[in-house]
Motif scaffolding. Structure first.
Motif, PDB file in Angstrom:
ATOM      1  N   GLY A   4     -16.887   2.288   0.848  1.00 40.26           N
ATOM      2  CA  GLY A   4     -16.300   3.052   1.952  1.00 40.26           C
ATOM      3  C   GLY A   4     -15.357   2.225   2.799  1.00 40.26           C
ATOM      4  N   THR A   5     -15.713   0.953   3.018  1.00 40.84           N
ATOM      5  CA  THR A   5     -14.851   0.068   3.803  1.00 40.84           C
ATOM      6  C   THR A   5     -13.535  -0.196   3.092  1.00 40.84           C
ATOM      7  OG1 THR A   5     -16.808  -1.004   4.738  1.00 40.84           O
ATOM      8  CG2 THR A   5     -14.724  -2.164   4.952  1.00 40.84           C
ATOM      9  N   ILE A   6     -13.602  -0.384   1.766  1.00 39.11           N
ATOM     10  CA  ILE A   6     -12.377  -0.600   0.984  1.00 39.11           C
ATOM     11  C   ILE A   6     -11.448   0.602   1.098  1.00 39.11           C
ATOM     12  CG2 ILE A   6     -11.461  -0.868  -1.358  1.00 39.11           C
ATOM     13  CD1 ILE A   6     -13.928  -2.539  -2.006  1.00 39.11           C
ATOM     14  N   SER A   7     -12.010   1.800   1.003  1.00 38.08           N
ATOM     15  CA  SER A   7     -11.184   3.010   1.123  1.00 38.08           C
ATOM     16  C   SER A   7     -10.577   3.154   2.507  1.00 38.08           C
ATOM     17  CB  SER A   7     -12.019   4.248   0.781  1.00 38.08           C
ATOM     18  OG  SER A   7     -13.075   4.418   1.720  1.00 38.08           O
ATOM     19  N   ASP A   8     -11.255   2.602   3.526  1.00 39.96           N
ATOM     20  CA  ASP A   8     -10.719   2.663   4.892  1.00 39.96           C
ATOM     21  C   ASP A   8      -9.625   1.619   5.123  1.00 39.96           C
ATOM     22  OD1 ASP A   8     -12.430   4.731   5.545  1.00 39.96           O
ATOM     23  OD2 ASP A   8     -13.993   3.390   6.301  1.00 39.96           O
ATOM     24  N   VAL A   9      -9.798   0.427   4.527  1.00 45.16           N
ATOM     25  CA  VAL A   9      -8.872  -0.671   4.767  1.00 45.16           C
ATOM     26  C   VAL A   9      -7.630  -0.578   3.885  1.00 45.16           C
ATOM     27  CG1 VAL A   9      -8.606  -3.182   4.644  1.00 45.16           C
ATOM     28  CG2 VAL A   9     -10.688  -2.202   5.595  1.00 45.16           C
ATOM     29  N   LEU A  10      -7.739   0.010   2.703  1.00 45.91           N
ATOM     30  CA  LEU A  10      -6.607   0.074   1.776  1.00 45.91           C
ATOM     31  C   LEU A  10      -5.361   0.734   2.380  1.00 45.91           C
ATOM     32  CD1 LEU A  10      -8.070   0.785  -1.787  1.00 45.91           C
ATOM     33  CD2 LEU A  10      -6.818  -1.233  -0.990  1.00 45.91           C
ATOM     34  N   PRO A  11      -5.476   1.869   3.103  1.00 45.40           N
ATOM     35  CA  PRO A  11      -4.258   2.438   3.715  1.00 45.40           C
ATOM     36  C   PRO A  11      -3.571   1.479   4.678  1.00 45.40           C
ATOM     37  CG  PRO A  11      -6.035   4.041   3.730  1.00 45.40           C
ATOM     38  CD  PRO A  11      -6.643   2.744   3.304  1.00 45.40           C
ATOM     39  N   ILE A  12      -4.370   0.696   5.437  1.00 44.18           N
ATOM     40  CA  ILE A  12      -3.782  -0.281   6.355  1.00 44.18           C
ATOM     41  C   ILE A  12      -3.010  -1.340   5.574  1.00 44.18           C
ATOM     42  CG2 ILE A  12      -4.281  -1.970   8.157  1.00 44.18           C
ATOM     43  CD1 ILE A  12      -6.850  -0.419   8.739  1.00 44.18           C
ATOM     44  N   ALA A  13      -3.638  -1.854   4.511  1.00 44.61           N
ATOM     45  CA  ALA A  13      -2.977  -2.863   3.686  1.00 44.61           C
ATOM     46  C   ALA A  13      -1.722  -2.300   3.033  1.00 44.61           C
ATOM     47  CB  ALA A  13      -3.946  -3.368   2.619  1.00 44.61           C
ATOM     48  N   ALA A  14      -1.783  -1.025   2.593  1.00 50.06           N
ATOM     49  CA  ALA A  14      -0.624  -0.412   1.946  1.00 50.06           C
ATOM     50  C   ALA A  14       0.551  -0.293   2.907  1.00 50.06           C
ATOM     51  CB  ALA A  14      -1.010   0.972   1.405  1.00 50.06           C
ATOM     52  N   ILE A  15       0.268   0.063   4.161  1.00 48.33           N
ATOM     53  CA  ILE A  15       1.337   0.176   5.158  1.00 48.33           C
ATOM     54  C   ILE A  15       1.955  -1.187   5.448  1.00 48.33           C
ATOM     55  CG2 ILE A  15       1.823   0.719   7.576  1.00 48.33           C
ATOM     56  CD1 ILE A  15      -0.298   2.926   7.359  1.00 48.33           C
ATOM     57  N   ILE A  16       1.096  -2.204   5.646  1.00 47.78           N
ATOM     58  CA  ILE A  16       1.597  -3.544   5.980  1.00 47.78           C
ATOM     59  C   ILE A  16       2.448  -4.108   4.845  1.00 47.78           C
ATOM     60  CG2 ILE A  16       0.912  -5.926   6.432  1.00 47.78           C
ATOM     61  CD1 ILE A  16      -1.536  -4.814   7.901  1.00 47.78           C
ATOM     62  N   PHE A  17       1.890  -4.084   3.623  1.00 49.26           N
ATOM     63  CA  PHE A  17       2.631  -4.657   2.497  1.00 49.26           C
ATOM     64  C   PHE A  17       3.820  -3.777   2.116  1.00 49.26           C
ATOM     65  CE2 PHE A  17      -1.563  -6.716   1.670  1.00 49.26           C
ATOM     66  CZ  PHE A  17      -1.131  -8.027   1.833  1.00 49.26           C
ATOM     67  N   GLY A  18       3.692  -2.467   2.311  1.00 49.25           N
ATOM     68  CA  GLY A  18       4.809  -1.576   2.025  1.00 49.25           C
ATOM     69  C   GLY A  18       6.008  -1.869   2.899  1.00 49.25           C
ATOM     70  N   PHE A  19       5.778  -2.054   4.189  1.00 48.42           N
ATOM     71  CA  PHE A  19       6.879  -2.403   5.096  1.00 48.42           C
ATOM     72  C   PHE A  19       7.422  -3.794   4.795  1.00 48.42           C
ATOM     73  CE2 PHE A  19       6.067   1.301   7.580  1.00 48.42           C
ATOM     74  CZ  PHE A  19       7.171   1.461   8.399  1.00 48.42           C
ATOM     75  N   GLN A  20       6.517  -4.710   4.451  1.00 45.40           N
ATOM     76  CA  GLN A  20       6.950  -6.073   4.184  1.00 45.40           C
ATOM     77  C   GLN A  20       7.882  -6.149   2.974  1.00 45.40           C
ATOM     78  OE1 GLN A  20       6.166  -8.726   6.103  1.00 45.40           O
ATOM     79  NE2 GLN A  20       7.389 -10.118   4.850  1.00 45.40           N
ATOM     80  N   PHE A  21       7.531  -5.427   1.914  1.00 43.10           N
ATOM     81  CA  PHE A  21       8.309  -5.516   0.680  1.00 43.10           C
ATOM     82  C   PHE A  21       9.447  -4.498   0.602  1.00 43.10           C
ATOM     83  CE2 PHE A  21       4.126  -7.214  -0.914  1.00 43.10           C
ATOM     84  CZ  PHE A  21       4.562  -8.532  -1.018  1.00 43.10           C
ATOM     85  N   ALA A  22       9.244  -3.273   1.147  1.00 45.48           N
ATOM     86  CA  ALA A  22      10.231  -2.212   0.994  1.00 45.48           C
ATOM     87  C   ALA A  22      11.220  -2.146   2.146  1.00 45.48           C
ATOM     88  CB  ALA A  22       9.529  -0.860   0.843  1.00 45.48           C
ATOM     89  N   VAL A  23      10.793  -2.470   3.353  1.00 43.32           N
ATOM     90  CA  VAL A  23      11.665  -2.353   4.533  1.00 43.32           C
ATOM     91  C   VAL A  23      12.208  -3.720   4.928  1.00 43.32           C
ATOM     92  CG1 VAL A  23      11.815  -1.612   6.932  1.00 43.32           C
ATOM     93  CG2 VAL A  23      10.383  -0.328   5.320  1.00 43.32           C
ATOM     94  N   ILE A  24      11.336  -4.661   5.187  1.00 47.45           N
ATOM     95  CA  ILE A  24      11.781  -6.002   5.583  1.00 47.45           C
ATOM     96  C   ILE A  24      12.336  -6.769   4.393  1.00 47.45           C
ATOM     97  CG2 ILE A  24      11.038  -8.166   6.660  1.00 47.45           C
ATOM     98  CD1 ILE A  24       8.856  -6.620   8.082  1.00 47.45           C
ATOM     99  N   ARG A  25      11.778  -6.494   3.213  1.00 44.48           N
ATOM    100  CA  ARG A  25      12.223  -7.113   1.948  1.00 44.48           C
ATOM    101  C   ARG A  25      12.150  -8.635   1.987  1.00 44.48           C
ATOM    102  NH1 ARG A  25      17.460  -3.337   0.220  1.00 44.48           N
ATOM    103  NH2 ARG A  25      16.309  -1.346   0.211  1.00 44.48           N
ATOM    104  N   GLN A  26      11.009  -9.091   2.458  1.00 47.34           N
ATOM    105  CA  GLN A  26      10.751 -10.533   2.500  1.00 47.34           C
ATOM    106  C   GLN A  26       9.369 -10.789   1.906  1.00 47.34           C
ATOM    107  OE1 GLN A  26      12.736 -13.040   3.515  1.00 47.34           O
ATOM    108  NE2 GLN A  26      14.414 -11.667   4.081  1.00 47.34           N
ATOM    109  N   PRO A  27       9.206 -11.925   1.213  1.00 44.98           N
ATOM    110  CA  PRO A  27       7.876 -12.249   0.694  1.00 44.98           C
ATOM    111  C   PRO A  27       6.896 -12.525   1.831  1.00 44.98           C
ATOM    112  CG  PRO A  27       9.351 -14.107   0.435  1.00 44.98           C
ATOM    113  CD  PRO A  27      10.209 -12.962   0.895  1.00 44.98           C
ATOM    114  N   VAL A  28       5.642 -12.302   1.577  1.00 45.23           N
ATOM    115  CA  VAL A  28       4.612 -12.546   2.586  1.00 45.23           C
ATOM    116  C   VAL A  28       4.324 -14.041   2.661  1.00 45.23           C
ATOM    117  CG1 VAL A  28       2.238 -12.074   3.288  1.00 45.23           C
ATOM    118  CG2 VAL A  28       3.584 -10.292   2.159  1.00 45.23           C
ATOM    119  N   PRO A  29       4.515 -14.662   3.816  1.00 46.81           N
ATOM    120  CA  PRO A  29       4.183 -16.088   3.939  1.00 46.81           C
ATOM    121  C   PRO A  29       2.687 -16.312   3.720  1.00 46.81           C
ATOM    122  CG  PRO A  29       5.532 -15.329   5.795  1.00 46.81           C
ATOM    123  CD  PRO A  29       5.080 -14.117   5.053  1.00 46.81           C
ATOM    124  N   ASN A  30       2.354 -17.358   2.998  1.00 45.94           N
ATOM    125  CA  ASN A  30       0.951 -17.693   2.723  1.00 45.94           C
ATOM    126  C   ASN A  30       0.201 -16.494   2.149  1.00 45.94           C
ATOM    127  OD1 ASN A  30       1.262 -20.331   3.867  1.00 45.94           O
ATOM    128  ND2 ASN A  30       1.076 -19.400   5.906  1.00 45.94           N
TER     129      ASN A  30
END
Length: 269
Positions: free
Chosen positions: A15-41
């Motif tokens: 249940g926790t994974i299903s709750d946290v996955l949307p948050i991770a998807a938004i963060i990484f989605g903006f990082q790769f699709a909008v900002i278009r920069q690799p994630v540091p560390n």
């Protein structure tokens, strides 16, 4: 017993994974699709997300198995007529006892202490206090802010428990509280006002809410004539409102003491 515990833990993890996955998807989605920069560390970030999942899972299991039952149990024990009467009555005489709000003194004391201690341990408040100290250049003390917020929460929860015991409508308390907040806002130092309003929000977090909610529901279930649905909720509102008052009062007191010291120095010169 152990098998049931592991099953419950696994279901909580899923249940926790299903709750946290949307948050991770938004963060990484903006990082790769909008900002278009690799994630540091990137490896550290993934490792951190794993620890978040583990920590949240164990925390949720702890809530269900310990904090919620403990808060309810304490409310039941503290409102037991046998305990209030000092053990001088027999079980059969419970129904004939008429208790007043003054008889629940241990409930108010427990509410004050649990509100103070859980707020001092609140991770979100610690983070806000550290950042406020850094941004203000030390003008806002870490412990001064934490203690003032904790006192506000403690007083608020105690008053909220009194409201449950006597059965007063909650809106009169909230209206009166915000009238005081508005008046304080006009006189408090401008530096502290936004922080005071934020301090009311950070108290309703991981440590404070579970115990306070369990205490309110347990109290409403055990006090005669109270409804858990109508009277049991609302303590969190008190825990959010009163820290605003206490933080602004802390700032006003600090300002007054500083001005008094400066005035004494001027007189001595």
């Amino acid at each position: 017993m152990i098998g049931e515990l592991f099953t419950h833990l696994w279901q909580t993890v899923v249940g926790t994974i299903s709750d946290v996955l949307p948050i991770a998807a938004i963060i990484f989605g903006f990082q790769f699709a909008v900002i278009r920069q690799p994630v540091p560390n990137f490896s550290k970030v993934i490792f951190g997300f794993i620890w978040v999942l583990v920590g949240l899972s164990f925390f949720l299991v702890g809530l269900e198995l310990a904090l919620f039952p403990l808060g309810k149990l304490m409310a039941q024990q503290l409102t037991d007529p046998v305990f209030i009467a000092g053990g001088e009555i027999i079980e059969a005489a419970k129904a004939t006892i008429n208790l007043s709000w003054q008889d629940y003194g241990w409930v108010y004391l427990f509410a004050f202490l649990i509100g103070f201690s859980t707020t001092i341990a609140e991770p979100s408040l610690i983070a806000v206090a550290i950042k406020a100290n850094e941004v203000s250049g030390g003008a806002i003390g870490v412990w001064g802010l934490r203690i003032s917020v904790a006192i506000g929460v403690a007083v608020g929860i105690s008053l909220g428990c009194y409201r449950i015991v006597v059965g007063d409508p909650i809106h009169w308390y909230i209206i009166a509280g915000y009238i005081i907040v508005v008046i304080q806002t006009m006189f408090a130092p401008k530096l502290i006002i936004p922080l005071a309003y934020d301090s009311g929000g950070v108290t309703t977090s991981t440590v404070t809410v579970p115990l306070v909610a369990a205490l309110g529901l347990g109290l409403a279930e055990t006090v005669p004539g109270r409804s858990p649905l109508i009277d049991g909720f609302g303590l969190i509102a008190f825990a959010s409102l009163f820290p605003i008052m206490s933080v602004m009062a802390y700032a006003q007191l600090s300002q007054w003491l500083t001005e008094r010291k400066q005035a004494n120095k001027s007189e001595n010169r």
